[in-house]
Design an enzyme around this catalytic site. Structure first.
Site, PDB file in Angstrom:
ATOM      1  CB  SER A  37      -1.038   0.013   1.012  1.00 32.20           C
ATOM      2  OG  SER A  37      -0.306   0.041   2.428  1.00 32.20           O
ATOM      3  CB  SER A  40      -6.142  11.780  28.347  1.00 35.92           C
ATOM      4  OG  SER A  40      -5.859  13.176  27.477  1.00 35.92           O
ATOM      5  CG  HIS A  49     -10.451   8.981  31.796  1.00 38.02           C
ATOM      6  ND1 HIS A  49     -10.940   9.489  32.924  1.00 38.02           N
ATOM      7  CD2 HIS A  49     -10.015  10.329  31.245  1.00 38.02           C
ATOM      8  CE1 HIS A  49     -10.696  10.734  33.332  1.00 38.02           C
ATOM      9  NE2 HIS A  49     -10.279  11.267  32.179  1.00 38.02           N
TER      10      HIS A  49
END
Length: 895
Positions: free
Chosen positions: A438, A580, A578
């Site tokens: 690709s 980040s 979470h």
């Protein structure tokens, strides 16, 4: 009529900007020609014209339509009514995908009645989906030019030779495996292009093409060629490179008009001496002199593989089950092990300038190479293929890693990469292994540590700073998920310079990400080192802030009060559910989020200077470059022998992948129709480790015979790339904020060139020239004169690569001895006169320049051609196709 109205209604839905009234479509009809392939709703316009002005439409002689049009099928049924049609173009490739690649048209057949078009001399069906040649083509009695390149043809009809008037036939980039014997009956055929197919042998009847001047069989699977090719006494150019030839007949060297025989990248271990000593033969990339390996030899041994060396003008090669090594002119290497491809496979390649529209860099990524595209996309190999890609060494980038990034069709992903350095050239290359083809490019990214988090929990460390660790307790997830960790170290000096606060300190920036959208079931424990100079003993907790940033770095929230911070002598520990960005700040400032946002933005920017230099020998040639601050002095030192100009601009800041423009002002101008020209300004994309440089020719509307012109070039910001902080984008609005720098440009008083005298072209008098065709663009007499000024001492090499014989070159040199200018002009215009009827002469000129090592002239020609194409399209859109503007059809009419 009712059915036609229904079809036109479909066109309104299908085409972009479909016409609402036949009167608008009528502006496209000019005399006897209709060029509708430039319109996305061209077929709809044709149907409207046929309904409203049938009497005029049936008189049309030249018709061009896009086969990407959804109404093509309906339009085809009307074409047999155009009894006077001489030229018909039904090409695909007008629609492009998101990467700018041409999409093939939907054409798979033609109505049988097309064979009744007795006046048709030119038929172009390229870039379509034909698997067989429509039988109606064989009934076209006047057909002289047939183009079916870029289709899926596997065979030609047995009675193909019935096209007795055919002079030009191109079936390049199909899947032809053999040729019919009747091909030898094409008695007047002059140009035959069968390159990049799957031909394994040629019929002896090919030797009956006595009028053939150019035969291109490159990029096939030929292991031998018939001796009958020696009968082609008119042949001037024979292209056989990139095949599997093991022998060639010696009689080829005796062809009287042959000026080029390309045998590069074959399997020739020996060639007849008559061929090897001929000056027009190319043999590079053959195992000449090597012995045949024994059957018992280890076929997997890399040293025994075929080696292919591809020149700059080539764009494909064939891989067989035996494997091979391939070296491209740009320095990219491939290794196909034996058995990687079970059947012969044609590989196409190209290197592309990276476009921010589809090369999506992540935060703090740095691009280190051009994009490499390999086709067929998605092809699966039986064994891993190895790729070596050169890249710009990131010497100033520390605590980072270099990886090859590939596009899967949906998203970019990073490959396992090994870095190497060439012993002789000292060039850096990135080495990876793939099972698919690709797009590929080399990037520098923040060092990435990753792990799988099972239900039992685990521990993840940073290899950049082992003091940073993340602890996942048991029960943190129900299903195993992948977690990635990256760290951006930030020095105290950087923070002090950006914030102007000597007391401000920060920890390394920590980025955590995962492959799941679900938060963790239990808190994850994170350990960050305290900012430099801060310890648990002297810590003032009121000055310490824990910031949480979103993944784009647009917002930074102080979450100190929302988590429980624990401190040791050297570390701060906290828990989250979470992932980040996380950042510890130690400062007396209060609004930390805004400051952190500003600092994060500045950490992604580069300090650069602009330079504008003029060639000492040709001040009209101007070099523009955007250079990172630390590279300015080395770049200027390298250029000082050939260029002169003002001091670099003041320092400005730019993001990786940001667009900017250069505008010439105050009496200096460029060709506004350049492909890279937007609203009169040259477009650039800034990549910190690639050459942001362009060398162009400037002119002036001022009469320079009496005075010099003192102008300037100004640089302006362009489109703000995605994921730039909102504040940075907002600050750049308005014309004043877009300006970056201005540098002076001086064009000296014009001196007479080329011994100006009343005689045309220094004593040369030629009829007006218009070389090329509508597909390749046109070159005029003025264009050739401009090119001639740059040729210099390379004129003989260029002439030979253009196909002039050695006798012609010697005669030109003798007739114009002691006058290099006239030698160059005589060579170029002699070639132009000989090839004025050749529709592919422009592309051959470009190829000859590249083969002669004059990429600069090749680029100039390509720019001229692209400008011509754009002007032609714009003229169509503005006023329709007026007869005096349609120069292109002169090339078709001559057939």
């Amino acid at each position: 009529m009712q059915k036609m109205a229904e079809l036109l209604g479909r066109g309104d839905k299908c085409g972009e900007g479909a016409l609402g009234a036949p009167s608008l479509a009528g502006s496209c009809l000019a005399d006897n020609r209709l060029n509708l392939d430039v319109y996305p709703d061209g077929c709809c316009r044709f149907l409207q014209l046929f309904e409203g002005r049938r009497g005029e439409v049936v008189q049309v002689e030249f018709l061009r339509l896009s086969s990407n049009d959804c109404l093509l099928g309906t339009t085809l049924s009307i074409l047999p009514h155009l009894k006077h049609l001489k030229s018909l173009v039904l090409k695909g490739g007008h629609a492009r995908d998101e990467f700018g690649l041409c999409q093939h048209g939907s054409l798979t057949s033609l109505p049988p009645d097309i064979g009744n078009l007795r006046c048709l001399t030119h038929l172009d069906l390229s870039f379509n989906s034909l698997s067989t040649l429509p039988s109606c083509i064989l009934h076209l009695p006047s057909l002289r030019v047939l183009v079916v390149s870029h289709n899926s043809l596997v065979a030609l009809p047995e009675d193909f030779g019935s096209l007795s008037k055919l002079t030009f036939f191109s079936a390049m980039k199909n899947q032809l495996k053999d040729l019919p014997q009747s091909i030898g009956e094409l008695a007047v055929l002059q140009d035959l292009d069968l390159s990049e197919n799957a031909l394994e042998f040629l019929p002896e009847e090919v030797g009956n093409l006595h009028n053939c001047t150019e035969l291109d069989l490159s990029g096939n699977c030929l292991s031998s060629i018939p001796d009958s090719l020696a009968n082609l006494k008119s042949l001037r150019r024979l292209h056989l490179h990139s095949n599997l030839l093991v022998t060639v007949p010696a009689s080829l060297a005796s062809l009287p008009n042959l000026s080029r025989l390309d045998l590069q990248n074959n399997c020739l271990r020996a060639v007849p001496p008559e061929i090897q000593t001929s000056p027009f033969v190319r043999l590079r990339g053959n195992p000449l002199g090597e012995t045949e390996p024994s059957p018992q030899a280890d076929e997997s041994r890399a040293g025994g593989l075929r080696r292919l060396f591809l020149a700059s003008g080539e764009d494909s090669f064939t891989v067989t089950s035996e494997g091979c090594k391939v070296i491209l002119a740009c320095g990219i290497h491939f290794y196909f092990p034996p058995g990687a491809a079970s059947d012969p496979l044609r590989i196409y390649f190209r290197t592309l300038a990276p476009d921010p529209q589809w090369v999506k860099l992540r935060h703090h990524d740095v691009l280190l190479s051009r994009a490499l595209e390999l086709q067929p996309h998605g092809v699966k190999f039986q064994q891993e293929v190895q790729i070596w890609m050169p890249y710009a060494s990131p010497q100033t980038l520390h605590q980072r890693e270099v990886v090859v990034r590939t596009f899967s069709g949906q998203s970019w992903s990073d490959l396992r990469t090994r870095l190497e350095q060439k012993r002789k050239s000292k060039k850096h290359v990135a080495h990876c292994s793939v099972l698919h083809f690709s797009w590929f490019l080399v990037v520098s990214r923040l060092v990435q540590n990753e792990c799988k988090v099972p239900t039992e929990g685990t521990l993840l460390f940073s290899s950049v700073d082992p003091n940073i660790k993340v602890t996942f307790p048991p029960g943190v997830t129900e299903e195993t998920r992948s977690v990635k960790l990256q760290v951006l170290p930030v020095s105290a000096e950087e923070i002090e310079e950006i914030t102007a606060d000597a007391g401000c300190r920060v920890s390394p920036l920590l980025c955590l990400s995962q492959d799941s959208l679900v938060d963790f079931l239990r808190p994850v424990r994170i350990q960050l080192p305290l900012p430099p100079g801060v310890t648990g003993l002297n810590l003032d907790q009121s000055r310490l802030h824990l910031l949480h940033g979103d993944l784009e770095g647009q917002t930074w929230d102080d979450i100190t009060s929302q988590v429980v911070l624990e401190f040791t002598h050297l570390y701060a520990v906290f828990e989250v559910t979470h992932f980040s960005w996380y950042w510890l700040w130690y400062t007396t400032k209060t609004y930390i989020g805004g400051i952190a946002k500003k600092v994060y933005e500045r950490l992604r920017m580069y300090q650069v200077n602009f330079i504008a230099l003029q060639r000492k020998k040709d001040p009209e040639q101007v070099l523009l470059q955007c250079v990172p601050k630390h590279k300015v002095d080395p770049v200027l030192k390298k250029l000082q022998d050939r260029y002169r100009g003002p001091e670099p601009s003041d320092m400005v800041e730019m993001f990786e992948g940001e667009q900017f423009f250069a505008a010439f002002e105050r009496g200096i101008s460029i060709d506004m129709d350049r492909p890279d020209c937007v609203d009169g300004r040259l477009s650039f994309i800034f990549y910190s480790h690639l050459k942001n440089m362009k060398e162009i020719y400037v002119t002036s509307p001022v009469d320079r015979k009496g005075q010099a012109v003192k102008g300037q070039v100004s640089f302006y910001r362009g489109a703000v790339p995605e994921s730039i902080p909102e504040d940075a984008s907002r600050r750049r609005k308005g014309p004043d904020s877009l300006w970056l720098a201005t540098l002076p440009i001086k064009l000296p008083r014009l001196k007479p060139r080329w011994r100006e005298n009343p005689g045309p072209l220094n004593g040369f008098s030629f009829p007006p020239l218009n070389l090329g065709n509508a597909e390749t663009g046109y070159l005029t007499q003025a264009n050739l004169l401009s090119i001639a000024r740059r040729v210099g001492a390379d004129w003989q090499t260029i002439g030979l690569n253009l196909g002039l014989t050695y006798q012609q070159i010697e005669r030109i040199g003798y007739n114009n001895r002691e006058d290099l200018d006239k030698q160059i002009l005589d060579m170029l215009f002699s070639w132009a006169q000989q090839n004025s009827e050749d529709p592919d002469c422009v592309s051959k000129l470009i190829t000859a320049m590249k083969e002669s090592g004059r990429q600069d002239i090749a680029d100039e020609v390509e720019t001229i051609i692209e400008l011509g194409r754009q002007k032609y399209r714009e003229s169509i859109r503005r006023v329709g196709l007026e007869q005096e503007c349609s120069t292109e059809d002169s090339a078709i009419a001559m057939m």
